[in-house]
Motif scaffolding. Structure first.
Motif, PDB file in Angstrom:
ATOM      1  N   UNK A   3     -11.941 -72.758 -33.933  1.00 42.42           N
ATOM      2  CA  UNK A   3     -13.136 -73.047 -33.964  1.00 42.42           C
ATOM      3  C   UNK A   3     -13.412 -73.484 -35.345  1.00 42.42           C
ATOM      4  N   UNK A   4     -12.868 -72.510 -36.332  1.00 42.24           N
ATOM      5  CA  UNK A   4     -13.925 -73.185 -37.409  1.00 42.24           C
ATOM      6  C   UNK A   4     -13.236 -73.146 -38.780  1.00 42.24           C
ATOM      7  N   UNK A   5     -13.715 -73.124 -40.023  1.00 39.00           N
ATOM      8  CA  UNK A   5     -13.406 -73.039 -41.359  1.00 39.00           C
ATOM      9  C   UNK A   5     -13.244 -72.028 -41.503  1.00 39.00           C
ATOM     10  N   UNK A   6     -12.637 -70.620 -42.746  1.00 37.46           N
ATOM     11  CA  UNK A   6     -13.035 -68.912 -42.954  1.00 37.46           C
ATOM     12  C   UNK A   6     -14.866 -69.501 -44.044  1.00 37.46           C
ATOM     13  N   UNK A   7     -14.801 -70.258 -44.315  1.00 35.81           N
ATOM     14  CA  UNK A   7     -15.859 -70.491 -45.493  1.00 35.81           C
ATOM     15  C   UNK A   7     -17.131 -70.308 -44.726  1.00 35.81           C
ATOM     16  N   UNK A   8     -16.934 -71.810 -43.013  1.00 32.98           N
ATOM     17  CA  UNK A   8     -18.137 -71.248 -41.527  1.00 32.98           C
ATOM     18  C   UNK A   8     -18.770 -70.287 -41.368  1.00 32.98           C
ATOM     19  N   UNK A   9     -17.895 -69.439 -42.144  1.00 29.86           N
ATOM     20  CA  UNK A   9     -18.226 -68.124 -41.677  1.00 29.86           C
ATOM     21  C   UNK A   9     -19.129 -66.803 -42.965  1.00 29.86           C
ATOM     22  N   UNK A  10     -19.715 -66.776 -42.682  1.00 35.46           N
ATOM     23  CA  UNK A  10     -20.257 -65.848 -44.795  1.00 35.46           C
ATOM     24  C   UNK A  10     -19.359 -64.487 -44.133  1.00 35.46           C
ATOM     25  N   UNK A  11     -19.462 -63.967 -45.263  1.00 33.67           N
ATOM     26  CA  UNK A  11     -19.440 -62.341 -45.515  1.00 33.67           C
ATOM     27  C   UNK A  11     -20.836 -61.615 -44.256  1.00 33.67           C
ATOM     28  N   UNK A  12     -20.322 -60.743 -43.963  1.00 37.55           N
ATOM     29  CA  UNK A  12     -21.633 -59.644 -43.366  1.00 37.55           C
ATOM     30  C   UNK A  12     -22.448 -60.573 -41.703  1.00 37.55           C
ATOM     31  N   UNK A  13     -21.531 -62.315 -41.540  1.00 44.41           N
ATOM     32  CA  UNK A  13     -22.284 -62.808 -39.922  1.00 44.41           C
ATOM     33  C   UNK A  13     -21.746 -62.882 -39.388  1.00 44.41           C
ATOM     34  N   UNK A  14     -22.491 -63.498 -38.131  1.00 47.44           N
ATOM     35  CA  UNK A  14     -21.688 -63.210 -36.906  1.00 47.44           C
ATOM     36  C   UNK A  14     -21.834 -64.480 -36.289  1.00 47.44           C
ATOM     37  N   UNK A  60     -30.356 -55.615 -37.155  1.00 48.10           N
ATOM     38  CA  UNK A  60     -31.120 -55.839 -38.134  1.00 48.10           C
ATOM     39  C   UNK A  60     -30.476 -55.813 -39.603  1.00 48.10           C
ATOM     40  N   UNK A  61     -29.788 -53.924 -39.315  1.00 44.69           N
ATOM     41  CA  UNK A  61     -29.206 -53.678 -40.255  1.00 44.69           C
ATOM     42  C   UNK A  61     -27.729 -54.129 -40.417  1.00 44.69           C
ATOM     43  N   UNK A  62     -27.185 -55.083 -39.930  1.00 48.86           N
ATOM     44  CA  UNK A  62     -26.218 -55.870 -39.615  1.00 48.86           C
ATOM     45  C   UNK A  62     -25.213 -54.925 -39.497  1.00 48.86           C
ATOM     46  N   UNK A  63     -25.035 -53.416 -38.999  1.00 52.60           N
ATOM     47  CA  UNK A  63     -23.836 -52.991 -39.192  1.00 52.60           C
ATOM     48  C   UNK A  63     -23.065 -52.598 -37.277  1.00 52.60           C
ATOM     49  N   UNK A  64     -24.008 -53.326 -36.737  1.00 55.67           N
ATOM     50  CA  UNK A  64     -23.519 -53.533 -35.390  1.00 55.67           C
ATOM     51  C   UNK A  64     -23.950 -55.006 -34.282  1.00 55.67           C
ATOM     52  N   UNK A  65     -23.386 -54.576 -33.475  1.00 52.22           N
ATOM     53  CA  UNK A  65     -23.132 -55.712 -32.401  1.00 52.22           C
ATOM     54  C   UNK A  65     -24.538 -55.566 -31.910  1.00 52.22           C
ATOM     55  N   UNK A  66     -25.685 -56.238 -31.319  1.00 57.52           N
ATOM     56  CA  UNK A  66     -26.637 -55.772 -30.477  1.00 57.52           C
ATOM     57  C   UNK A  66     -26.731 -56.690 -29.039  1.00 57.52           C
ATOM     58  N   UNK A  67     -26.190 -56.111 -27.791  1.00 57.72           N
ATOM     59  CA  UNK A  67     -26.993 -57.056 -26.032  1.00 57.72           C
ATOM     60  C   UNK A  67     -28.108 -57.357 -26.458  1.00 57.72           C
ATOM     61  N   UNK A  68     -28.533 -59.070 -26.532  1.00 59.32           N
ATOM     62  CA  UNK A  68     -30.059 -59.085 -26.176  1.00 59.32           C
ATOM     63  C   UNK A  68     -30.545 -58.449 -25.360  1.00 59.32           C
ATOM     64  N   UNK A  69     -29.675 -58.441 -23.982  1.00 60.68           N
ATOM     65  CA  UNK A  69     -30.597 -57.979 -22.250  1.00 60.68           C
ATOM     66  C   UNK A  69     -31.130 -56.823 -22.268  1.00 60.68           C
TER      67      UNK A  69
END
Length: 116
Positions: A3-14, A60-69
């Motif tokens: 899928x990617x390299x670990x460096x392509x996914x920063x800590x706290x990101x999705x 916004x707090x980056x502590x939960x996944x949110x469904x846009x729908x």
């Protein structure tokens, strides 16, 4: 499947991925420190994609996944809905493997044996 390299996914990101080349992300990964969590990009409520735009899976707090729908919130570590119309339902967890070189792969699903 890489899928990617670990460096392509920063800590706290999705980040979303389209491993089957369908033209739409079907998998997303959230990174928290050294931990990686991968889920199918489909809300358990209606099966709709989770992100409101490319790679925007977290609140916004980056502590939960949110469904846009419909704004349902999901625990990052378990995928369980903690607020919203699918309360208690879970996102579909997908197994990952992290290679020694840092490559992140979607693990192959085990083949189901058919009963004769």
């Amino acid at each position: 499947m890489k899928l990617c390299h670990r460096r392509d996914l920063p800590d706290g990101a999705a980040r979303g991925f389209d491993p089957e080349g369908r033209g739409q992300d079907t998998v997303f990964i959230v990174r928290q420190g050294d931990r990686l969590y991968a889920y199918a990009d489909a809300c358990p409520h209606h099966g709709t994609p989770m992100a409101w735009r490319k790679d925007h899976y977290l609140n916004a707090a980056r502590d939960r996944i949110v469904c846009a729908a419909h704004g349902a919130l999901f625990d990052i570590t378990t995928g369980r809905c903690t607020l919203g119309p699918c309360l208690g339902d879970c996102l579909t967890n997908l197994p990952l493997t992290l290679q020694a070189n840092g490559d992140i792969h979607l693990a192959e699903a085990p083949h189901k044996e058919t009963q004769q």
